[in-house]
Design an enzyme around this catalytic site. Structure first.
Site, short mmCIF file in Angstrom:
data_model
loop_
_atom_site.label_atom_id
_atom_site.label_comp_id
_atom_site.label_asym_id
_atom_site.label_seq_id
_atom_site.Cartn_x
_atom_site.Cartn_y
_atom_site.Cartn_z
N ASP A 131 0.86 -1.01 0.14
CA ASP A 131 -0.09 -0.14 0.45
C ASP A 131 0.17 1.28 0.33
O ASP A 131 0.88 1.85 -0.68
CB ASP A 131 -0.76 -0.03 0.86
CG ASP A 131 -2.49 -1.36 1.35
OD1 ASP A 131 -1.40 -2.18 0.38
OD2 ASP A 131 -3.26 -1.02 1.82
N GLU B 243 -3.88 -6.44 13.83
CA GLU B 243 -3.56 -5.93 11.84
C GLU B 243 -1.93 -6.78 12.12
O GLU B 243 -1.47 -6.69 11.41
CB GLU B 243 -4.07 -5.47 11.42
CG GLU B 243 -4.00 -5.59 9.91
CD GLU B 243 -5.21 -4.43 9.75
OE1 GLU B 243 -4.97 -3.76 8.28
OE2 GLU B 243 -5.18 -3.52 10.15
#
Length: 860
Positions: A599, A830
């Site tokens: 990302d 996460e």
């Protein structure tokens, strides 16, 4: 390229716009491929003139003969010129029409390619009832508990609850979908074998819940199953603080056929639901509750959408007026009993309570008895003991000296991985370069693990490969099934949409701007990594049990490999570049590279076609290795040589160093048009502007130039993490030294994603986007690094000794922090903060963060 008698011919391998000969040499193509030009139209020959044309009458005078001759020649020339003009105009018109038809025909052909399946045999040749032990399962990971079967449309069940004592202060908070905003103390599977049973623990405000299920095979429609819901209030009081309102529903997904008929006991309470449909045959679902039920009611109605269940339930919830204290019941005013789409069983309870929901298949004639009560307890106990034995035999954590705290965590991590597997059916929305609006992909099923039940309850291509590294260890049959489903989603170009949003439940959880998938955007081919791991772990088993499956995978893997090699190639041989970066935006500090999976990890500040992306080149090298390994396994000799040669080229140390090694930074890095000196600032305020809302934009304080991108981090580790460097590589030692430097990647909690010395460390990418892969600790890349360190630690050299030391410290740091956060917060996260170790991002994130179970076992 000619086809070998065993191996299928493929497009060129191993470089940008390149092809590979049988000797593996890479050649740059002369020009880009274009559509073929139509052949030149054939020119017609003029017909022969009659014999008397142009003869002169002998009685005419010379001048007359001259005039007549001149006149006739002039007339002939004029006629011939006119004839040619007409012919040229006709041919031009014909060519225009043909060109118009060819162009728009070709355009139409290109438009359909994005949503046309690959013309190859499907890999998944068994699904649904053909795989009875995996027909039913907890395949709705986005709800706290629910059962579903692997069919295009399914009968579904689900659990909901609310706590009456919190309504006055917080409103009616109905628990149904896994939502972070519910702020549960914890929830997740503590044991789940992926096939036969599971046990989940949920901790809400003032209430603990245990959900479990057991399946029993028999008959020809997937067998029986029972789900048990146990409520355990955290306090026992005389008031309503230990009361719970519990709902369990049975609903039809889509156009499930068959009418659901409710049955009631002598008290008028719902006791069962009977039905018949194509997939399940005759069946009955029984509701068997224990004591402490203050009130029982039910409700049935039509459904416009599964997404309406929560709202519809609250809208039809009422309070009994004939009791001393308020008791919740389902209001019957809005009920529809004629062929309902959903039937809800509701019970208002006090104190401890247990409900058994028993599904019995009508084709299971010789069942030993109802799977409820003591029979259920015994069956569940049996499966739990078998789970414990299998887990220890697979992971050997006791032999590693780990205590029960670590072992229970590892069991929960693995259980949430397989317990988070869902089955989805529907179609993606896709957009290609020849479409002006998104189009529908074909309808298909997907059997896949999800990264997060609360935030990402759907399939992600790049995550899945990491998921399967753990599933491979536990149950390789499930892994083969998952890989097969993913490969069947490949279109005729060799592309797989990277995010799978299939069905209305999945679609309801995704913002509209993220729904459409673009077919020029890739994702790391981690399924290939998982398949390589599967071969290394289970080579003999694969050949004995799944050789046919592997042969069906082969043309799809070739198509995928060729698509990546073709569409993500750079402008030089063996150079690769992720597509999809925005080169015109001023709102991003470094335009994101979503295709890479990393990302916002900083790349060249100013995207151009001359970029070189190190991680993508390494993924292609690893993919070449897998293709060679699989070709060898399947005895495809020609393909084996071809892919092996490409692997050797992509791992050639001199070529790798030339393209990506920076002597100045002593690191492998990306290359591109880059400036380190970029900032986000508000633009000068324009007093004359009617729009007073300002947003930060990027300012480049030092002009960019072509150079190595000074952003040491996860992307820099790929040559080592994917073990593309030989143990005697002179580049390993400086990489290892930077890894253990606290000013670079080292933290007490794992390796941070971006060097603390990097110019964009912990910098926001936009005014609204906090840093994501710019410093936080991520488990998936730490796992790959640990795997590589373990391998390099066997080298009899200073590099081997240093790798061994780093591996031991890094493994301990990761285990200690992730396990500590799990017991402290109730969740696996996460990512983890590189300064404090605290969990960040979404939770529970039991996708690749669950790889800590393999890290504990040192099973890389």
């Amino acid at each position: 390229m000619a086809k070998n008698r065993k191996g299928g011919g493929g497009s060129g391998i191993g470089g940008a716009a390149s092809s590979v000969s049988s000797s593996g040499l890479v050649r740059r193509a002369g020009k880009k491929m274009t559509a073929e030009e139509p052949e030149d139209p054939r020119v017609e020959i003029l017909p022969n003139r009659p014999a008397n044309v142009g003869r002169v009458n002998g009685r005419q005078g010379a001048s007359s003969r001259h005039r007549s001759h001149h006149s006739r020649h002039k007339s002939l020339d004029s006629d011939r010129d006119g004839w040619w003009v007409n012919r040229v105009m006709s041919l031009s018109a014909l060519i225009g029409i043909v060109g118009f038809v060819v162009y728009y025909g070709y355009l139409g052909y290109k438009q359909t390619r994005v949503h046309t399946p690959l013309a190859a045999d499907k890999v998944t040749f068994k699904s649904g009832l053909d795989v009875p032990d995996r027909f039913w399962g907890t395949y709705r990971p986005g709800v706290y508990f629910g059962m579903k079967h692997r069919s295009p449309v399914s009968l579904i069940t689900g659990l909901m609850w609310l706590i009456p004592s919190t309504i006055q202060t917080e409103g009616p908070q109905l628990r149904h979908l896994c939502l972070q905003e519910d702020k549960l103390k914890r929830y997740g599977w503590v044991e789940h074998d992926g096939v036969n049973f599971g046990v989940q623990e949920i901790a809400d405000k003032r209430l603990d819940i245990v959900t479990s299920f057991v399946k029993r095979q028999g008959g020809s429609h997937g067998g029986d199953w029972t789900a048990r819901i146990e409520l355990k209030p955290q306090v026992s009081t005389q008031d309503m603080r230990d009361e719970t309102v519990l709902f369990f529903y049975v609903a039809k997904e889509g156009r499930v056929d068959g009418q659901m008929v409710p049955e009631f006991d002598s008290n008028g309470d719902l006791s069962a639901v009977r039905s018949t449909n194509t997939d399940l045959g005759n069946f009955v679902i029984r509701f068997i509750n224990g004591s402490n039920a203050l009130s029982v009611s039910s409700f049935s109605t039509k459904l416009r959408s599964l997404n309406d269940i929560s709202t519809m339930t609250l809208q039809n919830l009422g309070i009994r007026s004939d009791t001393e204290k308020p008791l919740f019941v389902m209001n019957q005013k809005g009920a529809i009993t004629d062929d309902p789409d959903i039937i809800i069983y509701m019970v208002h309870t006090k104190g401890k309570f247990s409900l058994d929901v028993v599904f019995e298949s009508g084709s299971f004639f010789d069942r030993p008895g109802i799977l409820s009560g003591e029979a259920y307890t015994q069956s569940l106990t049996h499966f739990r003991k078998e789970f414990q034995k299998k887990f220890e035999s697979k992971f050997n954590l006791r032999d590693k000296g780990l205590n029960s705290t670590y072992i229970k965590f590892a069991q929960a991590a693995m259980s949430n991985m397989v317990g988070g597997i869902g089955y989805f059916y529907g179609h993606s929305k896709v957009l290609g370069p020849y479409q002006s609006v998104p189009v529908a992909y074909w309808n298909a099923g997907l059997y896949a693990a999800v990264p997060s039940r609360s935030f990402f309850p759907r399939g992600f291509l790049w995550d899945e490969g990491f998921h399967l590294l753990l599933v491979n260890k536990w149950n390789p049959e499930i892994s083969v099934d998952i890989i097969s489903h993913w490969l069947d989603l490949m279109n005729t170009e060799g592309w797989i949409p990277r995010e799978q949003i299939l069905g209305e439940e999945a679609l309801s959880r995704v913002p509209e701007e993220f729904v459409v998938q673009r077919n020029d955007v890739a994702n790391p081919p981690t399924l290939i990594m998982a398949l390589l791991d599967l071969i290394e772990r289970h080579r003999d088993w694969l050949l004995a049990s799944h050789k046919t499956t592997l042969l069906k995978m082969w043309p799809r893997l070739q198509a995928w490999y060729n698509w990546l090699n073709r569409t993500q190639a750079g402008d030089e041989p063996t150079v690769y570049r992720w597509r999809g970066r925005n080169g015109t935006t001023l709102r991003e500090l470094s335009p994101k590279t979503l295709a890479s999976g990393l990302d916002d990890f900083p790349r060249a500040s100013h995207p151009t076609t001359d970029e070189r992306h190190l991680d993508l080149r390494c993924w292609m090298a690893m993919s070449s290795k897998l293709m060679a390994e699989l070709a060898d396994l399947l005895e495809l000799d020609y393909d084996y040589s071809k892919y092996l040669d490409t692997y050797k080229i992509l791992t050639d140390p001199e070529l790798l160093d030339k393209l990506h090694w920076s002597e100045d930074y002593q690191s492998y890095l990306d290359y591109g048009y880059h400036s380190d000196n970029v900032v986000l600032q508000y633009p000068p305020h324009n007093q004359n502007s009617k729009n007073h809302h300002r947003e930060k934009i990027r300012y480049t304080l030092t002009p960019p130039e072509y150079q190595f991108v000074n952003m040491f981090g996860y992307a820099s580790l790929f040559p080592m993490s994917l073990q593309l460097l030989s143990p005697d590589s002179p580049r390993l030692l400086p990489i290892l030294e930077k890894i253990q430097d606290p000013n670079e990647l080292w933290t007490p909690y794992g390796l941070r994603s971006l060097s603390a010395s990097a110019p964009l460390y912990q910098k926001r990418n936009t005014e609204h986007d906090p840093p994501y892969w710019r410093g936080a600790v991520w488990i998936n890349i730490n796992f790959l690094t640990l795997k590589a360190l373990k391998s390099y630690s066997t080298a009899p050299s200073p590099v081997g000794e240093l790798a061994q030391q780093i591996h031991a410290k890094l493994r301990t740091n990761i285990m200690s922090n992730v396990v500590g956060e799990y017991y402290k917060t109730g969740y696996i996260w996460e990512q983890y903060d590189d300064s404090t170790g605290q969990g960040k991002g979404c939770r529970p994130f039991t996708g690749w963060s669950a790889l800590v179970a393999l890290i504990m076992a040192e099973e890389y």
